[in-house]
Write a protein that holds these residues in place. Structure first.
Motif, PDB file in Angstrom:
ATOM      1  N   TYR A 180      47.357  67.535 -28.767  1.00  0.00           N
ATOM      2  CA  TYR A 180      47.266  68.952 -29.113  1.00  0.00           C
ATOM      3  C   TYR A 180      45.897  69.492 -28.713  1.00  0.00           C
ATOM      4  O   TYR A 180      44.863  68.991 -29.161  1.00  0.00           O
ATOM      5  N   SER A 185      45.716  63.035 -30.900  1.00  0.00           N
ATOM      6  CA  SER A 185      46.964  63.213 -31.643  1.00  0.00           C
ATOM      7  C   SER A 185      47.665  61.877 -31.793  1.00  0.00           C
ATOM      8  O   SER A 185      47.349  60.904 -31.094  1.00  0.00           O
ATOM      9  N   ARG A 230      52.050  69.575 -37.017  1.00  0.00           N
ATOM     10  CA  ARG A 230      52.421  69.941 -35.650  1.00  0.00           C
ATOM     11  C   ARG A 230      53.264  68.827 -35.034  1.00  0.00           C
ATOM     12  O   ARG A 230      53.032  67.644 -35.294  1.00  0.00           O
ATOM     13  N   LYS A 232      55.500  67.735 -31.251  1.00  0.00           N
ATOM     14  CA  LYS A 232      55.934  67.983 -29.869  1.00  0.00           C
ATOM     15  C   LYS A 232      56.782  66.800 -29.428  1.00  0.00           C
ATOM     16  O   LYS A 232      56.419  65.643 -29.670  1.00  0.00           O
ATOM     17  N   TRP A 311      54.567  72.379 -28.259  1.00  0.00           N
ATOM     18  CA  TRP A 311      54.057  72.112 -29.608  1.00  0.00           C
ATOM     19  C   TRP A 311      54.611  73.146 -30.586  1.00  0.00           C
ATOM     20  O   TRP A 311      54.662  74.340 -30.286  1.00  0.00           O
ATOM     21  N   TRP A 313      54.568  74.289 -34.941  1.00  0.00           N
ATOM     22  CA  TRP A 313      53.925  74.139 -36.238  1.00  0.00           C
ATOM     23  C   TRP A 313      55.008  74.287 -37.304  1.00  0.00           C
ATOM     24  O   TRP A 313      55.580  75.364 -37.493  1.00  0.00           O
ATOM     25  N   ASN A 381      52.403  64.079 -32.997  1.00  0.00           N
ATOM     26  CA  ASN A 381      52.098  64.783 -34.245  1.00  0.00           C
ATOM     27  C   ASN A 381      50.612  65.044 -34.368  1.00  0.00           C
ATOM     28  O   ASN A 381      49.786  64.321 -33.805  1.00  0.00           O
ATOM     29  N   ASP A 382      50.289  66.061 -35.164  1.00  0.00           N
ATOM     30  CA  ASP A 382      48.887  66.355 -35.460  1.00  0.00           C
ATOM     31  C   ASP A 382      48.811  67.278 -36.681  1.00  0.00           C
ATOM     32  O   ASP A 382      49.825  67.873 -37.089  1.00  0.00           O
TER      33      ASP A 382
END
Length: 393
Positions: A180, A185, A230, A232, A311, A313, A381-382
């Motif tokens: 991210y 990440s 987050r 993706k 990405w 949220w 993920n983050d």
């Protein structure tokens, strides 16, 4: 002219002049009297309003003074019903101020401004909430690039009692184009031809564990929490039939076909379906079958569908029901847009448990090979946050 006539004429002229002067004096007197009684009559005040007609106060935080706007003279102000503890209305100025000491539900208050001629009123809605508490937060900026193993998972995730995925090498920290905004990440790997969790001896891929809330081994439970993170899916990601995502849980944290029984536990996670459609996945006593209910996320009347390589949220809100009542709340947002809102869940018939864990849960499945990955897949993920208040909206 005889002297008698001359005197009579002089007397008549004097009398006429005296009458005129006396009349003029009466006129002057009347003018002064009229001026004294022509002041405008007192009118009732009008147009009372407050710049902040809806106020959300926070326990322990001074309220910004709300100064009224009103037309006309005001002698005093009053409010009904009484304001929450340690908030007050200044009866001379109408200002609402103070530092609230305890939570209070949204309430409509009527403010009255009055003088001797009458009164005007307006309403103000005010509630008092607890301060927002950040229960848990994690990004990966301080973690080393490379394998995300058991010891790091233990430190980062508040020492979960068990974890599937780190031992098998299905997680790593990456940076650069995949991460991210170019930072660091978490990357989750799903091997080709596999499904299910990476449990003991398993090869399903992904990762599963429970991050329990509390410190020093003491479990902490909440009546309401928000969680955001987050996510993706790599470009070209094939969602196959179904896969699990993260969420909140409590008590026995029911999942895997263990239907809640009113007094053991619950879970509220997400699930992706074929093509990337996003759904709520809720284990609750009133679910239709053995497995949790699947409930679609929608924005502007259209299903929410993940686009690989993008990405997102994600945010969840869960509020526990009053024991035995159908008033539990689950809400969901994607990129700040409300996509799910339901307020009639019954998670429990007892106050013995609430929300006590974040479920890190991601894998393909399903319980048979039709859910298996067709090729190696990866997701990212983050910015995990668990809070008592909203995060992304």
């Amino acid at each position: 002219m005889p002297s008698g006539q001359l005197m009579a004429r002089r007397w008549a002229a004097f009398a006429a002049g005296s009458t005129a002067v006396f009349a003029g004096m009466q006129g002057c007197g009347s003018g002064r009297s009229s001026g004294a009684t022509s002041s405008p009559a007192l009118e009732p005040p009008t147009g009372l309003s407050y710049p902040q007609a809806s106020i959300t106060a926070v326990v322990g935080t001074p309220l910004a003074a709300d100064v009224p706007v009103v037309q006309g003279q005001v002698v005093s102000y009053s409010i009904a019903p009484d304001l929450p503890r340690d908030l007050h209305l200044n009866t001379s100025t109408g200002v609402i101020a103070g530092t609230p000491a305890a939570p209070a539900p949204p309430t409509v208050y009527t403010v009255t401004a009055k003088n001797g001629a009458g009164a005007t009123t307006t309403t103000v809605t005010l509630s008092v909430s607890q301060p927002v508490l950040q229960v848990f937060s994690l990004n990966f900026s301080q973690d080393p690039v490379g394998l995300y193993g058991p010891s790091i998972v233990s430190t980062d995730w508040n020492r979960p009692p068990w974890a599937d995925g780190p031992d098998q090498g299905f997680l790593s920290v990456v940076e650069g184009a995949e991460s991210y905004e170019g930072g660091r990440s978490l990357k989750i790997w799903y091997p080709a031809g596999q499904f299910g969790t990476a449990g003991p001896g398993g090869a399903g891929g992904g990762g599963v564990w429970n991050t329990q809330f509390g410190a020093g081994g003491a479990l902490q439970s909440f009546e309401e929490l928000y969680v955001a993170y987050r996510v993706k899916f790599q470009s070209g990601f094939d969602f196959v039939k179904e896969g699990k995502m993260r969420g909140l849980a409590g008590g026995a944290r029911n999942d895997g076909g263990h239907k809640p029984n009113d007094s053991d536990g619950f879970s509220v996670r997400l699930i992706w379906k074929a093509g990337g459609q996003l759904k709520e996945y809720v284990y609750h006593p009133d679910q239709a079958g053995v497995y949790g209910d699947e409930l679609a996320w929608m924005v502007n009347g259209a299903p929410v569908v993940f686009t690989p390589g993008t990405w997102y949220w994600i945010e969840h809100r869960v509020k526990m029901n009053a024991p035995g009542q159908h008033d539990g709340i689950v809400q969901g947002w994607i990129d700040g847009k409300l996509a799910f809102d339901r307020r009639d869940f019954r998670f429990r018939d007892t106050p013995a448990f609430g929300i006590d864990a974040f479920q890190f849960s991601t894998f393909f499945g399903g319980s048979d090979a039709t859910y298996a990955t067709k090729k190696e897949e990866a997701a990212f993920n983050d910015d995990f946050v668990v809070s008592t208040g909203p995060i992304s909206h």
